[in-house]
Design an enzyme around this catalytic site. Sequence first.
Site, short mmCIF file in Angstrom:
data_model
loop_
_atom_site.label_atom_id
_atom_site.label_comp_id
_atom_site.label_asym_id
_atom_site.label_seq_id
_atom_site.Cartn_x
_atom_site.Cartn_y
_atom_site.Cartn_z
N GLU A 64 -3.06 7.49 -4.76
CA GLU A 64 -3.44 6.91 -6.04
C GLU A 64 -4.94 7.00 -6.24
O GLU A 64 -5.68 6.91 -5.26
CB GLU A 64 -2.97 5.45 -6.13
CG GLU A 64 -3.59 4.55 -5.08
CD GLU A 64 -3.04 3.13 -5.10
OE1 GLU A 64 -1.81 2.96 -5.01
OE2 GLU A 64 -3.86 2.20 -5.19
N ARG A 80 0.87 -1.17 0.00
CA ARG A 80 0.00 0.00 0.00
C ARG A 80 0.90 1.22 0.00
O ARG A 80 1.98 1.19 0.62
CB ARG A 80 -0.86 0.05 1.27
CG ARG A 80 -2.03 -0.92 1.31
CD ARG A 80 -3.12 -0.53 0.31
NE ARG A 80 -4.29 -1.38 0.41
CZ ARG A 80 -4.56 -2.42 -0.37
NH1 ARG A 80 -3.71 -2.75 -1.33
NH2 ARG A 80 -5.67 -3.12 -0.21
N HIS A 140 -1.18 0.18 -9.76
CA HIS A 140 -1.79 -0.75 -8.79
C HIS A 140 -2.48 -1.91 -9.51
O HIS A 140 -3.68 -2.11 -9.38
CB HIS A 140 -2.80 -0.03 -7.88
CG HIS A 140 -3.06 -0.79 -6.60
ND1 HIS A 140 -3.46 -0.21 -5.43
CD2 HIS A 140 -2.97 -2.13 -6.31
CE1 HIS A 140 -3.61 -1.12 -4.48
NE2 HIS A 140 -3.33 -2.30 -5.00
#
Lengths: 312, 312
Positions: free
Chosen positions: A260, A231, A278
């Site tokens: 993000e 993360r 991601h």
Amino acid sequence: MTKTLAIGPYGEADRAALQTSFDPVFLSSPAEISGLEAARRAEVTAAAFMGHAAFGGAEMDLLPNLGLIANYGVGYDAIDVAAADARGLKVTNTPGVLNDDVADLAVAMLIMVGREMEQASAWARSGSWAQTGPYRLNRKISGGRAGIVGLGRIGREIADRLAAFKMEIHYFARAEKDTPGWTWHADPVSLAAVADYLIVALVGGAETEKFVSRKVIDALGPRGILVNISRGSTVDEPALLDALEDGRIAGAGLDVFLNEPNIDPRFYALENVVIQPHQGSGTVETRAAMGQLQRDNVAAFHDGRALITPVN
Amino acid sequence: MTKTLAIGPYGEADRAALQTSFDPVFLSSPAEISGLEAARRAEVTAAAFMGHAAFGGAEMDLLPNLGLIANYGVGYDAIDVAAADARGLKVTNTPGVLNDDVADLAVAMLIMVGREMEQASAWARSGSWAQTGPYRLNRKISGGRAGIVGLGRIGREIADRLAAFKMEIHYFARAEKDTPGWTWHADPVSLAAVADYLIVALVGGAETEKFVSRKVIDALGPRGILVNISRGSTVDEPALLDALEDGRIAGAGLDVFLNEPNIDPRFYALENVVIQPHQGSGTVETRAAMGQLQRDNVAAFHDGRALITPVN
């Protein structure tokens, strides 16, 4: 007249499967729950949740008969589990099925950074190869020292792969684990100090916030490469940006970012960073398996069977 | 007044080391040998050769006392070994030291193609991630079937790594080898037919020209990914381009090309190809080791000791 909410940006295949199994009400995010009539909210007993928007106590309180939040993904840091506990709600996630994909991406990002593969590709495609001769030399990746921050399921998959690249494996975990000769470090600074490559595979959430601190990044040093597939929150991102800009670490491969998808534009100016959107678990095969496991958890709950992958 | 020619585009470090060891005459390519006076040519007994320009019988005949061509690199297909044999010349190469780097690049290219990492990177950097949501799903790499074409030193290093990605390993070699349960195929078409990923690790030269034929590429099929880290000559390049353009294979990761560095411009139009500028062994560490091994062979020759890594 549904017992199930499906919350989040589901793709077509998952949407269709959820429809067939549960005929749910679809919402884009937990913030939309308040838009439902009270009578409909009272019917809901399970939520199939996907995404990174916060699912907190306030949203839970809008669903008085909610019993389950089934998360799509292994990381459930968007869900306030303490608030769920306080309300007697169960939370499930989708561990296991995505480990391979995330580990694959981590390994590829590491080699891409060290071998400058994005730059070399752009350079070849620009015609410079033909015009100016061989691409500059870069650095050997096999045989280096890997430091895995967090030796859970994903961290272990990464370590298994890196071992095949003849790397010495070091790791941080809260306690020493049973491993094939890998070296435990009780402290991430000590880990970073011995590592050529630091690969972050922690869980997200408040407990691991900025776990990879400025001090850890400094300990990694100017030959160090940082890879993060966990993360954005686990790394002190301003400290990472400073170190990358100053050449105090060699480079980074990042699949996750603090804000993000609105990532810090400072990253765009850096040549020594591989940026991925991601997509660690973003394969057709794995997302299908994640969706199935989420639906299996919801079905188990509705049928009164034991949950398959509970987290609380 | 030197016994040694150093031929090729040597970098600074190698050039300095060659200078110190042998005080050689430096030439850019074998074509420049004819520019030397006959008396100087007659003094030369060893050539430290680097690059892909042809070193054939005509060049050898210009050096009447030549006894050794020491190649920089494991692939010595630029040297006409049959012509060397006919003249009693020894040839050496630099095997072993570059296996890890080449294997690393092969694995990374495979994952980059399957996971669309270059496209995803460009997409994130363009701002599309923030504007349009998650990147499209791609495909899982771990757990697939790998077909290694040529299980020499480099092929084996690639296979060892891919095994850690839980792949089933199949290979072509002239004869079955002692392996940890990998499956031998006597025929590359049969290999390609079972493989999800075909990784070419053959030696170069006339014997392997277009070994990966149109038929092999067709057998690989629309889900297949081809990786080539050997020589551009080992693959039927027009057939590969046709297949890539038509979507008859899924993609390719290529470090080598037929007319490199002037590669076929059709490659530039293809999104499903990762292009690398023949940098498989291009790390500081490995090139230093390759240069050392080349110089050790030249020194052994001048001292009348046994050559370390002869090829004929």
